[in-house]
Design an enzyme around this catalytic site. Structure first.
Site, PDB file in Angstrom:
ATOM      1  N   ASP A  74     112.659   0.136  10.445  1.00 41.07           N
ATOM      2  CA  ASP A  74     113.159  -1.136   9.918  1.00 41.07           C
ATOM      3  C   ASP A  74     114.681  -1.169  10.008  1.00 41.07           C
ATOM      4  O   ASP A  74     115.350  -0.121  10.018  1.00 41.07           O
ATOM      5  CB  ASP A  74     112.684  -1.370   8.484  1.00 41.07           C
ATOM      6  CG  ASP A  74     113.212  -0.340   7.497  1.00 41.07           C
ATOM      7  OD1 ASP A  74     113.147   0.863   7.801  1.00 41.07           O
ATOM      8  OD2 ASP A  74     113.684  -0.750   6.419  1.00 41.07           O
ATOM      9  N   ASP A 105     121.181   2.940  13.684  1.00 37.56           N
ATOM     10  CA  ASP A 105     120.479   3.192  12.417  1.00 37.56           C
ATOM     11  C   ASP A 105     119.121   2.499  12.420  1.00 37.56           C
ATOM     12  O   ASP A 105     119.009   1.354  12.032  1.00 37.56           O
ATOM     13  CB  ASP A 105     121.353   2.684  11.280  1.00 37.56           C
ATOM     14  CG  ASP A 105     120.832   3.056   9.902  1.00 37.56           C
ATOM     15  OD1 ASP A 105     119.929   3.909   9.822  1.00 37.56           O
ATOM     16  OD2 ASP A 105     121.330   2.495   8.918  1.00 37.56           O
ATOM     17  N   GLU A 138     112.993   1.563   4.704  1.00 31.39           N
ATOM     18  CA  GLU A 138     114.105   2.406   4.267  1.00 31.39           C
ATOM     19  C   GLU A 138     115.311   1.568   3.880  1.00 31.39           C
ATOM     20  O   GLU A 138     116.028   1.894   2.942  1.00 31.39           O
ATOM     21  CB  GLU A 138     114.495   3.390   5.375  1.00 31.39           C
ATOM     22  CG  GLU A 138     115.386   4.540   4.905  1.00 31.39           C
ATOM     23  CD  GLU A 138     116.876   4.220   4.923  1.00 31.39           C
ATOM     24  OE1 GLU A 138     117.656   4.977   4.317  1.00 31.39           O
ATOM     25  OE2 GLU A 138     117.271   3.213   5.554  1.00 31.39           O
TER      26      GLU A 138
END
Length: 383
Positions: A74, A105, A138
């Site tokens: 995510d 990320d 997350e």
């Protein structure tokens, strides 16, 4: 089994093209499920609370030696799409970089450990098991992500002996930093209530603003600690003070403020909450107002002491990048705060300079380097 090595940069691009803004799965976990199932991994979708998660294991359940990787697919929202120079989910390659939301990320980290695991078990099947625990939650509240995976693992007797979280850990150069712990995080929403009145007659009111100013000054001026062996000093930041009062002739009844504390292993959340509550009580009594507080603890501080796991990772990092990594506990929270209750955990990943930014991007060569590091870790662990 794949007939050729799995290209982690190409897989990163495919993942970027999946618009998996929390909590949307966006097709990212479905893609990984198909790849890992095809490579002989036993895959289970561990979905909870509307969040998609993926558990994958190669090798026997209950193996004595089981190495794990944890990460997330995510991503945060793109923000102002017009400010991007490339389509946020286009996975554009230019200037030796791969561009797109999640490039740093951490879709590159997930792609690197998936590629490393798939190729490793195909080339040299280990005497043990490899587990990949990949979440779609997350960047959000993280209630039904890695926590759900670990809960499911406990219920089904699945166990990792050690784990790497593939978050970006390097500030400027590939290979310079391994995270062996993280500070805890605590947010407190404080409300002081007095008595509303006319600003021309302050003696008939009880103004909560001076009380809040005093409280915030005391809290912000207080030194929590001087740091510990592996941690920098704890910090307290005042992030907002607000009354919502548009009038100049009214003393408001309430004032609200929020603070965030990042704390090291000299504290736990319970002791800090007690200290804040005591300070609120002192100021409330001094000014004749009442105080209340709501708290959210995002995670306690933790440390994986330097030892076999950090040594294993450091050797592989130095072998593949030429850099000698420092062992650090800096930065915010990560899902390692959950994994640490299951098994020893450290974090290692790419340079994180552009994470969450407009035009997020990653050096393509670094993705290949990261796969090589993870592959070397697996080889050394099972040798």
């Amino acid at each position: 089994m794949p007939s050729s090595p799995l290209d982690p940069a190409r897989l990163t691009a495919e993942l970027i093209r999946c618009p998996s803004v929390t909590p949307e799965e966006g097709g990212a976990l479905q893609l990984l499920d198909e790849i890992l199932t095809g490579a002989g991994f036993a895959c289970t979708r561990v979905n909870r609370g509307g969040v998609a998660n993926l558990f994958a294991r190669w090798g026997p359940k209950g193996a004595e030696r089981t190495f794990g990787f944890n990460g997330h697919t995510d991503v945060v929202p793109v923000g102002d799409e017009a400010a991007w120079s490339v389509p946020p989910f286009g996975a554009v390659e230019k200037d030796g970089m791969l561009w797109g939301r999640g490039a740093t990320d951490m879709k590159s980290g997930v792609a690197a450990f998936v590629a490393a695991a798939v190729d490793f078990v195909a080339e040299t099947p280990p005497d043990g098991a490899v587990i990949l625990a990949i979440t779609g939650d997350e960047e959000g509240d993280a209630v039904d992500g890695t926590r759900a995976l670990l809960d499911w693992m406990d219920e089904n007797d699945e166990r990792m002996s050690a784990c790497i979280v593939g978050e970006p850990t390097c500030p400027d150069r590939m290979g310079e930093m391994i995270k062996i712990g993280r500070r805890g995080s605590l947010s407190a929403w404080i409300t002081l209530t007095g008595v509303q009145g006319h600003s021309a007659y302050p003696h008939r009111a009880k103004n909560p603003l001076p009380a809040m100013a005093r409280l915030m000054d005391r809290m912000a001026s207080h030194t929590l600690d001087e740091g510990t062996e592996h941690f920098d000093p704890s910090t307290l930041a005042v992030v907002t003070i607000d009354t919502g009062n548009p009038a100049t002739n009214v003393i408001p009844a309430q004032c609200r403020a929020t603070v965030n504390i990042r704390f090291n292993d000299a504290h736990d959340s319970a002791s800090l909450i007690a200290c804040i509550q005591a300070e609120i009580g002192r100021v409330a009594a001094e000014f004749g107002v009442t105080g209340e507080m709501q708290v959210k603890v995002s995670g306690e501080s933790f440390l994986t002491p330097p030892g076999p796991l950090s040594d294993l990772v450091a050797r592989a990092v130095e072998a593949e990048t030429g850099a000698t990594p420092v062992l650090s506990t800096t930065g915010g929270t990560s899902d390692a705060r959950f994994v640490k209750d299951h098994c020893p955990v450290v974090e290692f990943g790419l340079v994180g300079q552009t994470m969450h930014q407009v035009d997020e991007r990653v050096e393509i060569d670094q993705i290949h380097q990261l796969k090589a590091v993870y592959t070397q870790i697996l080889r050394d662990y099972f040798t």
